[in-house]
Design a protein around this motif. Structure first.
Motif, PDB file in Angstrom:
ATOM      1  N   VAL A 125      44.655  31.603  36.847  1.00 53.83           N
ATOM      2  CA  VAL A 125      45.034  31.934  35.486  1.00 53.83           C
ATOM      3  C   VAL A 125      44.814  33.412  35.193  1.00 53.83           C
ATOM      4  O   VAL A 125      45.666  34.083  34.617  1.00 53.83           O
ATOM      5  N   GLU A 126      43.650  33.916  35.614  1.00 52.08           N
ATOM      6  CA  GLU A 126      43.312  35.307  35.301  1.00 52.08           C
ATOM      7  C   GLU A 126      42.325  35.845  36.325  1.00 52.08           C
ATOM      8  O   GLU A 126      41.344  35.176  36.652  1.00 52.08           O
ATOM      9  N   VAL A 127      42.582  37.038  36.812  1.00 52.77           N
ATOM     10  CA  VAL A 127      41.614  37.739  37.667  1.00 52.77           C
ATOM     11  C   VAL A 127      40.750  38.593  36.757  1.00 52.77           C
ATOM     12  O   VAL A 127      41.262  39.399  35.970  1.00 52.77           O
ATOM     13  N   ILE A 128      39.456  38.406  36.854  1.00 53.53           N
ATOM     14  CA  ILE A 128      38.497  39.176  36.053  1.00 53.53           C
ATOM     15  C   ILE A 128      38.079  40.430  36.819  1.00 53.53           C
ATOM     16  O   ILE A 128      38.075  41.527  36.282  1.00 53.53           O
ATOM     17  N   ALA A 129      37.720  40.263  38.094  1.00 55.12           N
ATOM     18  CA  ALA A 129      37.296  41.387  38.932  1.00 55.12           C
ATOM     19  C   ALA A 129      37.536  41.034  40.388  1.00 55.12           C
ATOM     20  O   ALA A 129      37.085  39.985  40.850  1.00 55.12           O
ATOM     21  N   CYS A 130      38.227  41.905  41.092  1.00 56.05           N
ATOM     22  CA  CYS A 130      38.481  41.683  42.521  1.00 56.05           C
ATOM     23  C   CYS A 130      37.195  41.883  43.316  1.00 56.05           C
ATOM     24  O   CYS A 130      36.292  42.584  42.886  1.00 56.05           O
ATOM     25  N   LEU A 131      37.160  41.263  44.468  1.00 57.55           N
ATOM     26  CA  LEU A 131      36.028  41.438  45.365  1.00 57.55           C
ATOM     27  C   LEU A 131      36.277  42.655  46.252  1.00 57.55           C
ATOM     28  O   LEU A 131      37.414  42.931  46.620  1.00 57.55           O
ATOM     29  N   PRO A 132      35.208  43.360  46.599  1.00 58.31           N
ATOM     30  CA  PRO A 132      35.362  44.536  47.482  1.00 58.31           C
ATOM     31  C   PRO A 132      35.851  44.137  48.867  1.00 58.31           C
ATOM     32  O   PRO A 132      35.772  43.043  49.280  1.00 58.31           O
TER      33      PRO A 132
END
Length: 132
Positions: A125-132
């Motif tokens: 639904v929504e990406v809040i923060a991508c992973l490094p």
């Protein structure tokens, strides 16, 4: 007001966020667990008992919110027959690969042909923060 349900995907070790990364990338759309595990909470960042229509916060292994998913369906399967939509949604290239990985990841469980798993199907639904 009630909070959203929470879920954490566990990788090969305590630093492996590859499953959460696959969800954020839109590749992983299914997860499977034992019936006993699926229907019970597993801490502050894992509520269990997810149902179709639930909006679920997905956390990485360091307890950072990474994305929101929506559960689209939940159903039980037998380990002896993994439907294609399940093994593909789990990002495997075959039913056999799905089985081998789950046998390796669940060494304390006797995953025989009649063993029952619960599958949670979801959409990003929504990406809040991508992973490094």
């Amino acid at each position: 007001m009630k909070r959203r349900k929470r879920l954490t995907f566990w990788g090969a070790d305590e630093n492996d966020d590859s499953l959460a990364r696959s969800v954020i990338e839109g590749r992983k759309t299914v997860t499977a667990d034992t019936v006993a595990s699926y229907y019970r909470p597993y801490g502050e960042y894992g509520d269990g008992s997810y149902g179709a229509g639930d909006f679920i916060e997905v956390y990485d292994l360091k307890k950072n919110l990474r994305c929101i998913i929506k559960a689209t369906k939940v159903y039980h399967i037998r380990f002896g027959h993994i439907p294609e939509e399940v093994w593909r949604g789990e990002t495997f290239s075959s039913e056999q690969e799905f089985k081998e990985c789950h046998i390796r990841c669940m060494p304390d469980v006797d995953l025989h042909d009649e063993f029952e798993l619960v599958t949670l199907h979801f959409e990003l639904v929504e990406v809040i923060a991508c992973l490094p």
